[in-house]
Design a protein around this motif. Structure first.
Motif, PDB file in Angstrom:
ATOM      1  N   LYS A 468      44.056  64.714  16.088  1.00 13.97           N
ATOM      2  CA  LYS A 468      43.642  63.639  16.988  1.00 13.97           C
ATOM      3  C   LYS A 468      44.811  62.824  17.528  1.00 13.97           C
ATOM      4  N   GLY A 469      46.026  63.139  17.082  1.00 12.39           N
ATOM      5  CA  GLY A 469      47.199  62.414  17.580  1.00 12.39           C
ATOM      6  C   GLY A 469      47.341  61.029  17.001  1.00 12.39           C
ATOM      7  N   LEU A 470      46.896  60.824  15.755  1.00 13.24           N
ATOM      8  CA  LEU A 470      47.008  59.515  15.109  1.00 13.24           C
ATOM      9  C   LEU A 470      48.272  59.450  14.270  1.00 13.24           C
ATOM     10  N   GLY A 471      49.184  58.580  14.640  1.00 16.19           N
ATOM     11  CA  GLY A 471      50.423  58.426  13.896  1.00 16.19           C
ATOM     12  C   GLY A 471      51.379  59.587  14.104  1.00 16.19           C
ATOM     13  N   THR A 472      52.429  59.595  13.307  1.00 18.58           N
ATOM     14  CA  THR A 472      53.438  60.654  13.341  1.00 18.58           C
ATOM     15  C   THR A 472      53.592  61.192  11.917  1.00 18.58           C
ATOM     16  N   PRO A 473      54.262  62.335  11.743  1.00 16.12           N
ATOM     17  CA  PRO A 473      54.495  62.820  10.374  1.00 16.12           C
ATOM     18  C   PRO A 473      55.145  61.768   9.475  1.00 16.12           C
ATOM     19  N   ALA A 474      55.967  60.911  10.070  1.00 13.58           N
ATOM     20  CA  ALA A 474      56.679  59.907   9.278  1.00 13.58           C
ATOM     21  C   ALA A 474      55.798  58.739   8.856  1.00 13.58           C
ATOM     22  N   THR A 475      54.677  58.500   9.567  1.00 11.88           N
ATOM     23  CA  THR A 475      53.890  57.288   9.303  1.00 11.88           C
ATOM     24  C   THR A 475      52.522  57.540   8.688  1.00 11.88           C
ATOM     25  N   ARG A 476      52.028  58.768   8.704  1.00  7.53           N
ATOM     26  CA  ARG A 476      50.640  59.012   8.275  1.00  7.53           C
ATOM     27  C   ARG A 476      50.415  58.660   6.802  1.00  7.53           C
ATOM     28  N   ALA A 477      51.368  58.963   5.955  1.00  4.67           N
ATOM     29  CA  ALA A 477      51.208  58.643   4.530  1.00  4.67           C
ATOM     30  C   ALA A 477      51.084  57.132   4.336  1.00  4.67           C
ATOM     31  N   GLU A 478      51.914  56.351   5.038  1.00  4.57           N
ATOM     32  CA  GLU A 478      51.876  54.895   4.913  1.00  4.57           C
ATOM     33  C   GLU A 478      50.558  54.327   5.418  1.00  4.57           C
ATOM     34  N   ILE A 479      50.014  54.935   6.479  1.00  6.61           N
ATOM     35  CA  ILE A 479      48.739  54.464   7.042  1.00  6.61           C
ATOM     36  C   ILE A 479      47.627  54.620   6.012  1.00  6.61           C
ATOM     37  N   ILE A 480      47.579  55.784   5.355  1.00 10.36           N
ATOM     38  CA  ILE A 480      46.552  56.021   4.344  1.00 10.36           C
ATOM     39  C   ILE A 480      46.707  55.038   3.186  1.00 10.36           C
ATOM     40  N   GLU A 481      47.945  54.826   2.726  1.00  7.18           N
ATOM     41  CA  GLU A 481      48.180  53.900   1.617  1.00  7.18           C
ATOM     42  C   GLU A 481      47.789  52.482   1.993  1.00  7.18           C
ATOM     43  N   LEU A 488      39.954  48.725   2.239  1.00  7.29           N
ATOM     44  CA  LEU A 488      39.055  49.276   3.249  1.00  7.29           C
ATOM     45  C   LEU A 488      38.650  50.711   2.919  1.00  7.29           C
ATOM     46  N   MET A 489      39.476  51.378   2.144  1.00  8.11           N
ATOM     47  CA  MET A 489      39.227  52.771   1.781  1.00  8.11           C
ATOM     48  C   MET A 489      39.594  52.941   0.312  1.00  8.11           C
ATOM     49  N   GLU A 490      38.980  53.914  -0.350  1.00  7.07           N
ATOM     50  CA  GLU A 490      39.286  54.145  -1.763  1.00  7.07           C
ATOM     51  C   GLU A 490      39.325  55.638  -2.053  1.00  7.07           C
ATOM     52  N   ARG A 491      40.044  56.000  -3.103  1.00  8.17           N
ATOM     53  CA  ARG A 491      40.075  57.382  -3.568  1.00  8.17           C
ATOM     54  C   ARG A 491      38.990  57.556  -4.623  1.00  8.17           C
ATOM     55  N   VAL A 492      38.108  58.504  -4.378  1.00  3.20           N
ATOM     56  CA  VAL A 492      37.026  58.804  -5.314  1.00  3.20           C
ATOM     57  C   VAL A 492      37.196  60.255  -5.735  1.00  3.20           C
ATOM     58  N   GLY A 493      37.762  60.470  -6.912  1.00  7.17           N
ATOM     59  CA  GLY A 493      38.066  61.834  -7.332  1.00  7.17           C
ATOM     60  C   GLY A 493      39.118  62.431  -6.413  1.00  7.17           C
ATOM     61  N   THR A 494      38.775  63.542  -5.784  1.00 13.10           N
ATOM     62  CA  THR A 494      39.728  64.223  -4.902  1.00 13.10           C
ATOM     63  C   THR A 494      39.481  63.927  -3.430  1.00 13.10           C
ATOM     64  N   HIS A 495      38.530  63.025  -3.141  1.00 12.17           N
ATOM     65  CA  HIS A 495      38.270  62.737  -1.740  1.00 12.17           C
ATOM     66  C   HIS A 495      38.385  61.246  -1.442  1.00 12.17           C
ATOM     67  N   LEU A 496      38.282  60.897  -0.169  1.00 15.86           N
ATOM     68  CA  LEU A 496      38.411  59.511   0.282  1.00 15.86           C
ATOM     69  C   LEU A 496      37.056  58.982   0.717  1.00 15.86           C
ATOM     70  N   ALA A 497      36.850  57.692   0.528  1.00 18.85           N
ATOM     71  CA  ALA A 497      35.591  57.059   0.926  1.00 18.85           C
ATOM     72  C   ALA A 497      35.878  55.686   1.510  1.00 18.85           C
ATOM     73  N   VAL A 498      35.045  55.276   2.459  1.00 17.91           N
ATOM     74  CA  VAL A 498      35.158  53.948   3.053  1.00 17.91           C
ATOM     75  C   VAL A 498      34.410  52.959   2.162  1.00 17.91           C
ATOM     76  N   THR A 499      35.042  51.842   1.838  1.00 19.69           N
ATOM     77  CA  THR A 499      34.405  50.826   1.008  1.00 19.69           C
ATOM     78  C   THR A 499      33.387  50.036   1.840  1.00 19.69           C
ATOM     79  N   PRO A 500      32.498  49.280   1.191  1.00 21.80           N
ATOM     80  CA  PRO A 500      31.582  48.419   1.962  1.00 21.80           C
ATOM     81  C   PRO A 500      32.314  47.486   2.917  1.00 21.80           C
ATOM     82  N   LYS A 501      33.458  46.983   2.488  1.00 14.72           N
ATOM     83  CA  LYS A 501      34.254  46.127   3.365  1.00 14.72           C
ATOM     84  C   LYS A 501      34.737  46.904   4.581  1.00 14.72           C
ATOM     85  N   GLY A 502      35.188  48.132   4.360  1.00 12.48           N
ATOM     86  CA  GLY A 502      35.642  48.974   5.470  1.00 12.48           C
ATOM     87  C   GLY A 502      34.518  49.325   6.412  1.00 12.48           C
TER      88      GLY A 502
END
Length: 684
Positions: A468-481, A488-502
């Motif tokens: 989708k062209g979101l971010g660059t290879p250098a910034t995507r990891a920081e965006i997720i963190e 706004l987002m949480e790690r649930v096991g091996t996948h990601l989920a949006v929190t109620p706040k998110g």
């Protein structure tokens, strides 16, 4: 005259100084006959905050939004000000005649150095070091082919535009949402549509309704055959057809033979490496990048990490044999290839047109020392090395046999004729069936259930962000963190989920900011700026206009918001309610008033002070008579300072004292040794 070299990190500066023979080390730089090598500490400067422009902008209020500085300005970061001051003094030295930008060869690396030089008003000649590995050879070649810094002015403009866009959109929309709904709601140009991708997948899952269906298969000694088209049947139809087919005979009516060639995969780019490492080892994107950065900077065994290319430049062909020889002691498969100076078989990897700022990730000419690698560093290095070795190996070849059987069944067989780069697979041989051959078998009825879409793992999200062209290879990891750390987002096991706040945040902002289309367009325009095809001022004007619209919509919104982290506890300073906030050091209670700075721990602080009865760690509490320790297991209390000198030593303290004793040069038993002896006796 000397040349001032600005690296991005101290570790890189140390490597450059060694190659450039700048061996005199000072606190802030290395010096030699021809070069002075200094370093940034990441960014030394940042964009000014609203209150730096106008005093009234310090208060968080809807009335002052949107905040639109006439010109974006920079200021030093407080914690790294001494290093910036030192670089400024070096830049003013009369024996310094020029500078070399030696920060990371990318958009953000350009910004790090250019902001320093602009802030210092450096008016001497500036050149650019652009290399894709940190080996001594690469550094020497890079300094032999320095380019004028003006060749990278467009890249600097793109970096400035990115920084300004993130400030304008992120700061204004975040402040508008936070003030409007009285909660810390972080929105951004890239992070919000990234959150939207995770939410969109979750919505697909929630709307999915599983359905039961049935298939028929024919079990033979040559393998299982499926009905042509593998139709999904209802139970009645499946049972009826099974009964009809059970008594039938099966004959091969047609044979199709096809040879399939598969070339070795290209070298990794950063995003694909992060994706595979997440799938294989459950590494986060941030962890993979950190491990890769260590392999690049400290060990110098891989090329530049933040690359978006999988291809290699044609000039690298001459270096491939040397790289292969460097890894031959580490990788047994590379030894015979290096011994006969094997050429690259997968020659399509060399393609200048498909290489952007940096080529794909491959080993350098530096011989690896695996004994220095951590277990996780070795995993990442092995992944890169595996792709590299594959370039010297032939294609994987298999022969596929497809047999059309009577009654509509299809049987398939595969024969591996050449393992090629899949060297761990053994070749297999099958006896092909001929037309007219009779087969015996039983028809099985298989009950199956349609599968719901899977939640996005970090690997899947990285693929989606790249697509989708979101971010660059250098910034995507920081965006997720950042999304995880902001709640706004949480790690649930091996996948990601949006929190109620998110989930609420996505409903509060304009849909244009929650889908990737607008952000992808902005990212494309940033690339156009870097290529000289778009003016920075035109892009910034567009961002300002979009920011104004986004803030207006937040102001006009009548949406409801529920703060799930708000408690009934009251702030002692301003009377507002306290909100729970998760941090690395535990949960804090933070005042919900954005203009109040009160906070405290929700839970008592666990200390290293040990309970004299059960020897477990005690917590620190405050009472009317001051601070005191309490054991939550025995309920024993001790006043802080009351048992000074009797504290039980932990293993770290023992080790540190022993180390000091071992380093003592005095003959006999030193005072420190006596102190240790007494402490140990007291401990016993």
């Amino acid at each position: 005259m000397k040349i001032l070299v600005i690296a991005e990190k101290p570790s890189v500066a140390e490597s450059l100084a060694r190659v450039l023979k700048a061996n005199q080390k000072s606190r802030h730089y290395y010096s030699g006959d021809d070069y002075i090598v200094t370093w940034a500490l990441g960014h030394l400067l940042t964009l000014k905050m609203p209150e730096d422009y106008k005093r009234e902008w310090q208060e968080w209020s809807l009335d002052t939004l949107p905040l639109m500085p006439e010109k974006m300005q920079i200021k030093p970061l407080p914690k790294t000000r001494p290093q910036l001051k030192a670089i400024g003094e070096l830049a003013k030295r009369k024996d310094v005649g020029a500078a070399v930008i030696a920060t990371d060869a990318g958009r953000e690396g350009e910004l790090v150095a250019r902001w320093i030089l602009d802030y210092l008003h450096f008016d001497k000649p500036v050149k650019r070091l652009w290399i894709s590995s940190q080996t001594d050879k690469a550094v020497r070649e890079g300094f032999a082919h320095l380019r004028p810094s003006k060749d990278y002015d467009n890249l600097y403009a793109a970096a400035q535009a990115r920084s300004a866009a993130d400030w304008l959109v992120g700061l204004n929309v975040t402040r508008a949402l936070t003030v409007k709904y009285n909660d810390s709601l972080s929105a951004g140009r890239v992070q919000t549509p990234t959150l939207g991708l995770v939410a969109a997948q979750a919505e697909k899952i929630s709307k999915f309704k599983p359905e039961t269906y049935y298939t028929l298969s024919l079990q033979t000694k040559h393998g299982d055959a499926q009905l042509s088209g593998n139709p999904h049947l209802d139970l009645v139809s499946a049972q009826k057809q099974q009964k009809q087919l059970q008594a039938a005979s099966y004959q091969v009516t047609a044979v199709k033979e096809k040879s399939k060639h598969q070339k070795a995969p290209l070298p990794y780019d950063l995003t694909e490496l992060q994706k595979d490492a997440n799938q294989r080892f459950q590494f986060s994107a941030k962890k993979t990048l950190n491990l890769l950065q260590t392999l690049y900077e400290r060990y110098k065994v891989v090329t530049y990490p933040r690359t978006d290319s999988k291809y290699l430049t044609t000039d690298l062909q001459a270096t491939m044999t040397e790289r292969l020889a460097a890894v031959s002691r580490y990788e047994p498969l590379a030894k015979p290839l290096a011994g006969r100076k094997a050429p690259v078989v997968q020659k399509h990897v060399f393609n200048d047109a498909k290489v952007t700022d940096h080529y794909g990730l491959i080993p350098t000419e530096q011989m690896p020392q695996p004994e220095l690698f951590s277990s996780d560093e070795k995993k990442i290095y092995d992944m890169i090395l595996g792709r590299f070795i594959g370039l010297f190996l032939p294609d994987y070849i298999e022969t596929q046999f497809t047999y059309q059987l009577s009654q509509g069944f299809v049987l398939k067989q595969t024969q591996v004729t050449q393992a090629g780069f899949k060297y761990d697979l053994a070749t297999t041989t099958v006896t092909p069936l001929k037309v007219g051959a009779q087969l015996q078998g039983s028809v099985n009825l298989n009950k199956q259930l349609t599968q719901a879409p899977k939640p996005l793992s970090e690997a899947n999200l990285l693929v989606q962000m790249e697509k989708k062209g979101l971010g660059t290879p250098a910034t995507r990891a920081e965006i997720i963190e950042k999304l995880v750390n902001s709640g706004l987002m949480e790690r649930v096991g091996t996948h990601l989920a949006v929190t109620p706040k998110g989930q609420q945040l996505l409903k509060l902002v304009n849909p244009r900011l929650t889908t990737p289309d607008l952000t992808a367009k902005w990212e494309q325009q940033l690339e156009q700026i870097a290529q000289g095809k778009l003016q920075k001022r035109d892009f910034i004007a567009q961002i300002r206009h979009a920011t104004t619209d986004l803030v207006k919509e937040v102001k006009r919104s009548s949406a409801d918001y529920k703060d799930f982290n708000l408690t009934m506890k009251v702030c002692p300073k301003c009377g507002s309610k306290l909100r729970e906030k998760s941090t690395r050091n535990g949960v804090l209670l933070v005042c919900s008033n954005q203009n109040c700075d009160y906070y405290r721990r929700r839970d008592p602080k666990v200390t290293n002070h040990r309970c004299p009865q059960c020897h477990k760690k005690m917590v620190l509490l405050s009472g009317e008579k001051g601070d005191y320790f309490k054991c939550t297991h025995c309920n024993i209390t001790e006043k802080v300072g009351a048992v000074k000198g009797k504290k039980r030593m932990n293993k770290h303290e023992e080790r540190r004292l022993l180390q000091k004793v071992n380093q003592d040069d005095e003959p006999g038993e030193s005072a420190l040794a006596q102190a240790l002896k007494a402490a140990m006796e007291q401990k016993d």
